[in-house]
Design an enzyme around this catalytic site. Structure first.
Site, mmCIF file in Angstrom:
data_model
loop_
_atom_site.group_PDB
_atom_site.id
_atom_site.type_symbol
_atom_site.label_atom_id
_atom_site.label_comp_id
_atom_site.label_asym_id
_atom_site.label_seq_id
_atom_site.Cartn_x
_atom_site.Cartn_y
_atom_site.Cartn_z
ATOM 1 N N TYR A 157 20.133 -30.510 -75.965
ATOM 2 C CA TYR A 157 19.796 -30.026 -74.623
ATOM 3 C C TYR A 157 18.825 -28.847 -74.688
ATOM 4 C CZ TYR A 157 20.817 -28.430 -69.814
ATOM 5 O OH TYR A 157 20.738 -28.050 -68.489
ATOM 6 N N LYS B 235 15.073 -28.802 -73.167
ATOM 7 C CA LYS B 235 14.726 -27.870 -72.098
ATOM 8 C C LYS B 235 13.604 -26.910 -72.504
ATOM 9 C CE LYS B 235 17.480 -29.195 -68.773
ATOM 10 N NZ LYS B 235 16.890 -29.889 -67.603
#
Length: 260
Positions: free
Chosen positions: A159, A163
């Protein structure tokens, strides 16, 4: 007069949580809104709910569109449908996301691929498709949803990488598209109370209310974020008021990174 009167916005991951709140805000500001989600039934149900609850005076239309943002064919078909049914496209918000948290030694290749494909590849595919419309009309706003986890967070290698990749993508697209009247920016939310963060609490074996309290205490403003907080930031970046802002990542975290 709303800031988005006469315009059309596409919001990925729009059936719930932050994406739904973004759709609501853009609708309230005068846009017609397409809520894109992996499950077409959920997308259509969300659109029906939003249309029924819209504020008096809002002239926009809401539609639900099913698509997998990690598949180029799905994205192309979805954008084509939005333009055909709503009469154009001016704003694209890349919000779709999933979590597959785990420590590095436990993280599977599938968990890595899924998260990176949905967040990062999905943002790329949507941006690549909508820029055709935006460049031709010399007007467009792309807003990508990053996260404060981009700067690193235990158990979120996939993640965090995706991001932070979104922030690099944002800056590069701003450079490439700026001469065509297109701005590209990102919003990096901190802790926001959604079904996704509630699922994180469950994964950690924590009571949801206690998990929210602990995260609220970690901020400067001593409260947790709401989807509407993120929607307000996105709405600004999608507006003409932000036409001289591009390539930026706006952190919306209640001051979490000031002390964290």
């Amino acid at each position: 007069m709303g800031r988005q009167d006469g315009r059309v916005a596409l919001v990925t991951g729009g059936a719930r949580g932050i994406g739904y709140a973004i759709g609501e805000r853009l609708l309230a500001e005068g846009a017609s809104v397409a809520l894109l989600d992996l499950d077409p039934v959920e997308a259509e149900a969300a659109a029906t709910r939003m249309q029924a609850a819209r504020a008096d005076g809002s002239s926009g239309t809401v539609i639900g569109v099913g698509a997998d943002v990690s598949r180029a064919g799905d994205v192309s078909a979805a954008v084509e449908r939005v333009v055909d049914e709503l009469g154009g496209l001016h704003v694209a918000v890349n919000n779709a996301g999933v979590l597959r948290d785990n420590l590095l030694f436990r993280m599977s290749e599938d968990d890595w691929d899924l998260v990176v494909d949905v967040h990062l590849k999905g943002s790329f595919l949507v941006a690549r498709e909508v820029q055709k419309q935006f460049v031709a009309q010399r007007l467009g706003r792309i807003v990508n949803v990053s996260s404060v986890s981009a700067w690193g967070n235990r158990g979120q290698a996939n993640y965090s990488a995706a991001k932070m990749g979104i922030q690099g993508l944002t800056r590069t697209l701003a450079i490439e598209l700026g001469g065509y009247g297109v701005t590209v920016n990102a919003v990096a939310p901190g802790f926001v109370a959604t079904d996704m963060t509630d699922a994180t609490a469950a994964r950690l074996g924590l009571d949801v209310a206690e998990f929210r309290r602990l995260n609220a205490e970690a901020t400067v403003v001593k409260r947790m974020g709401a989807p509407a907080d993120i929607a307000a930031a996105v709405a600004f970046l999608a507006s003409d008021e932000a036409s001289f802002v591009t390539g930026q990542t706006l952190v919306v975290d209640g001051g979490l990174k000031l002390v964290g």
